[in-house]
Design a protein around this motif. Structure first.
Motif, PDB file in Angstrom:
ATOM      1  N   VAL A 117       0.731  -1.288   0.332  1.00  0.00           N
ATOM      2  CA  VAL A 117      -0.091   0.401   0.397  1.00  0.00           C
ATOM      3  C   VAL A 117       1.179   1.531  -0.243  1.00  0.00           C
ATOM      4  O   VAL A 117       0.693   2.065  -0.512  1.00  0.00           O
ATOM      5  N   ARG A 118       2.416   0.920   0.860  1.00  0.00           N
ATOM      6  CA  ARG A 118       2.446   2.699   1.043  1.00  0.00           C
ATOM      7  C   ARG A 118       3.479   2.997  -0.189  1.00  0.00           C
ATOM      8  O   ARG A 118       3.706   4.006  -1.052  1.00  0.00           O
ATOM      9  N   ARG A 119       4.087   1.506  -1.448  1.00  0.00           N
ATOM     10  CA  ARG A 119       4.361   1.820  -2.905  1.00  0.00           C
ATOM     11  C   ARG A 119       3.422   2.347  -3.569  1.00  0.00           C
ATOM     12  O   ARG A 119       4.037   3.304  -3.904  1.00  0.00           O
ATOM     13  N   ALA A 120       2.511   2.046  -3.762  1.00  0.00           N
ATOM     14  CA  ALA A 120       1.195   1.998  -4.663  1.00  0.00           C
ATOM     15  C   ALA A 120       1.676   3.418  -4.053  1.00  0.00           C
ATOM     16  O   ALA A 120       0.606   4.948  -5.080  1.00  0.00           O
ATOM     17  N   PHE A 121       1.162   3.764  -2.720  1.00  0.00           N
ATOM     18  CA  PHE A 121       0.832   5.701  -2.441  1.00  0.00           C
ATOM     19  C   PHE A 121       1.495   6.321  -3.351  1.00  0.00           C
ATOM     20  O   PHE A 121       1.859   7.343  -3.510  1.00  0.00           O
ATOM     21  N   GLY A 122       1.923   6.213  -2.922  1.00  0.00           N
ATOM     22  CA  GLY A 122       3.831   6.722  -3.479  1.00  0.00           C
ATOM     23  C   GLY A 122       3.849   6.908  -5.041  1.00  0.00           C
ATOM     24  O   GLY A 122       4.325   7.774  -5.137  1.00  0.00           O
ATOM     25  N   ASN A 123       3.781   5.836  -5.297  1.00  0.00           N
ATOM     26  CA  ASN A 123       3.857   5.937  -7.133  1.00  0.00           C
ATOM     27  C   ASN A 123       3.050   6.648  -7.263  1.00  0.00           C
ATOM     28  O   ASN A 123       2.794   7.315  -8.063  1.00  0.00           O
ATOM     29  N   MET A 124       1.474   6.939  -6.640  1.00  0.00           N
ATOM     30  CA  MET A 124       0.969   7.603  -6.853  1.00  0.00           C
ATOM     31  C   MET A 124       0.430   9.346  -6.897  1.00  0.00           C
ATOM     32  O   MET A 124       0.634   9.812  -7.830  1.00  0.00           O
ATOM     33  N   VAL A 125       1.384   9.127  -5.307  1.00  0.00           N
ATOM     34  CA  VAL A 125       1.694  10.827  -5.506  1.00  0.00           C
ATOM     35  C   VAL A 125       2.952  11.325  -6.788  1.00  0.00           C
ATOM     36  O   VAL A 125       2.504  12.489  -6.593  1.00  0.00           O
ATOM     37  N   MET A 126       4.110  10.588  -6.704  1.00  0.00           N
ATOM     38  CA  MET A 126       4.989  10.721  -7.544  1.00  0.00           C
ATOM     39  C   MET A 126       4.673  11.469  -9.025  1.00  0.00           C
ATOM     40  O   MET A 126       4.259  12.256  -9.113  1.00  0.00           O
ATOM     41  N   LEU A 127       3.648  10.455  -9.601  1.00  0.00           N
ATOM     42  CA  LEU A 127       3.143  10.426 -11.377  1.00  0.00           C
ATOM     43  C   LEU A 127       2.020  11.309 -11.060  1.00  0.00           C
ATOM     44  O   LEU A 127       2.239  12.173 -11.723  1.00  0.00           O
ATOM     45  N   ASN A 128       1.183  11.714 -10.103  1.00  0.00           N
ATOM     46  CA  ASN A 128       0.257  12.671 -10.586  1.00  0.00           C
ATOM     47  C   ASN A 128       0.846  13.586  -9.830  1.00  0.00           C
ATOM     48  O   ASN A 128       0.449  15.248 -10.764  1.00  0.00           O
ATOM     49  N   GLY A 129       1.460  14.218  -8.964  1.00  0.00           N
ATOM     50  CA  GLY A 129       2.223  15.723  -8.980  1.00  0.00           C
ATOM     51  C   GLY A 129       3.524  15.844 -10.408  1.00  0.00           C
ATOM     52  O   GLY A 129       3.204  16.929 -10.830  1.00  0.00           O
ATOM     53  N   VAL A 130       3.936  14.862 -10.686  1.00  0.00           N
ATOM     54  CA  VAL A 130       5.192  15.041 -11.953  1.00  0.00           C
ATOM     55  C   VAL A 130       3.791  15.720 -13.103  1.00  0.00           C
ATOM     56  O   VAL A 130       3.961  16.941 -14.051  1.00  0.00           O
ATOM     57  N   VAL A 131       3.126  14.876 -13.872  1.00  0.00           N
ATOM     58  CA  VAL A 131       1.618  15.328 -14.065  1.00  0.00           C
ATOM     59  C   VAL A 131       0.893  16.522 -13.992  1.00  0.00           C
ATOM     60  O   VAL A 131       1.275  17.118 -15.519  1.00  0.00           O
ATOM     61  N   PHE A 132       0.767  16.512 -13.181  1.00  0.00           N
ATOM     62  CA  PHE A 132       0.146  17.960 -12.613  1.00  0.00           C
ATOM     63  C   PHE A 132       1.623  19.066 -12.926  1.00  0.00           C
ATOM     64  O   PHE A 132       0.815  20.289 -13.405  1.00  0.00           O
ATOM     65  N   SER A 133       2.566  18.768 -12.102  1.00  0.00           N
ATOM     66  CA  SER A 133       3.223  19.621 -12.625  1.00  0.00           C
ATOM     67  C   SER A 133       3.663  20.932 -13.968  1.00  0.00           C
ATOM     68  O   SER A 133       3.994  21.603 -14.694  1.00  0.00           O
TER      69      SER A 133
END
Length: 198
Positions: A117-133
């Protein structure tokens, strides 16, 4: 927490201008009312569009309803984009989970979902953050070029916040899933156009 009015409230606490912030967020709230998360449906991500809209209003110091309408028109695609991104993330995480479960059965180890769960959450935050930026940087660059061109039209527009909210309320009407409501909406829009033309 991801509803536009909640985001707008916290944005206003950080940046001030509660009035203009909540006026814009009210449009997003009404417009994406049809996409409230339910079951397995992945709704449009209203948070992405709301944050991008608030950021553009703040960076370019936009305050009028006409400017807000321009912002809404150029940020709404982010809601669909991030909804699709979430769908892709779910597919990837399902594959990862299936592989993890198969490996755990072969090794006969104890099931520890916390790390997964931690890995999935970390991946989600990173991917969404990069795409949003990247998307926001692209919109800021686009505004720097396009805004001076459309500024005279926006300055002369007579749009009000009420017009924006009525447009946003289409999301609420569509959420009814009731055909007579659609007919009444189409008829009302037709009458408004005729009234304007006559």
């Amino acid at each position: 927490m991801e509803r536009p009015l909640v985001i707008g409230f916290f944005w206003a606490l950080g940046y001030g201008d509660l009035d203009a912030t909540l006026k814009l967020c009210l449009f997003y709230e009404l417009f994406w009312l049809d996409g409230i998360p339910a079951g397995t449906h992945i709704p449009p991500n209203a948070a992405a569009a709301t944050l991008a809209g608030l950021s553009l209003m703040h960076v370019f110091q936009l305050t009028t309803p006409a400017e807000a309408l321009f912002v809404v028109a150029t940020t709404s695609f982010l809601a669909r984009l991030f909804g699709a991104l979430e769908g892709v993330q779910r597919i990837v995480e399902n594959i990862v989970f299936s592989r993890y479960a198969a490996a755990r059965e072969r090794a006969r180890t104890v099931f520890r979902p916390g790390r997964l769960v931690r890995r999935a959450f970390g991946n989600m935050v990173m991917l969404n953050g990069v795409v949003f930026s990247v998307a926001l940087a692209g919109l800021i660059a686009l505004y720097a070029v396009v805004l001076p061109v459309v500024w005279p039209y926006l300055a002369s527009a007579k749009a009000t916040w009420s017009h924006l909210w009525i447009l946003g309320s289409l999301g609420g009407v569509l959420s009814l899933r009731y055909r007579p409501a659609y007919v009444a909406l189409a008829g009302g829009m037709g009458m408004a156009v005729l009234w304007y033309l006559v």
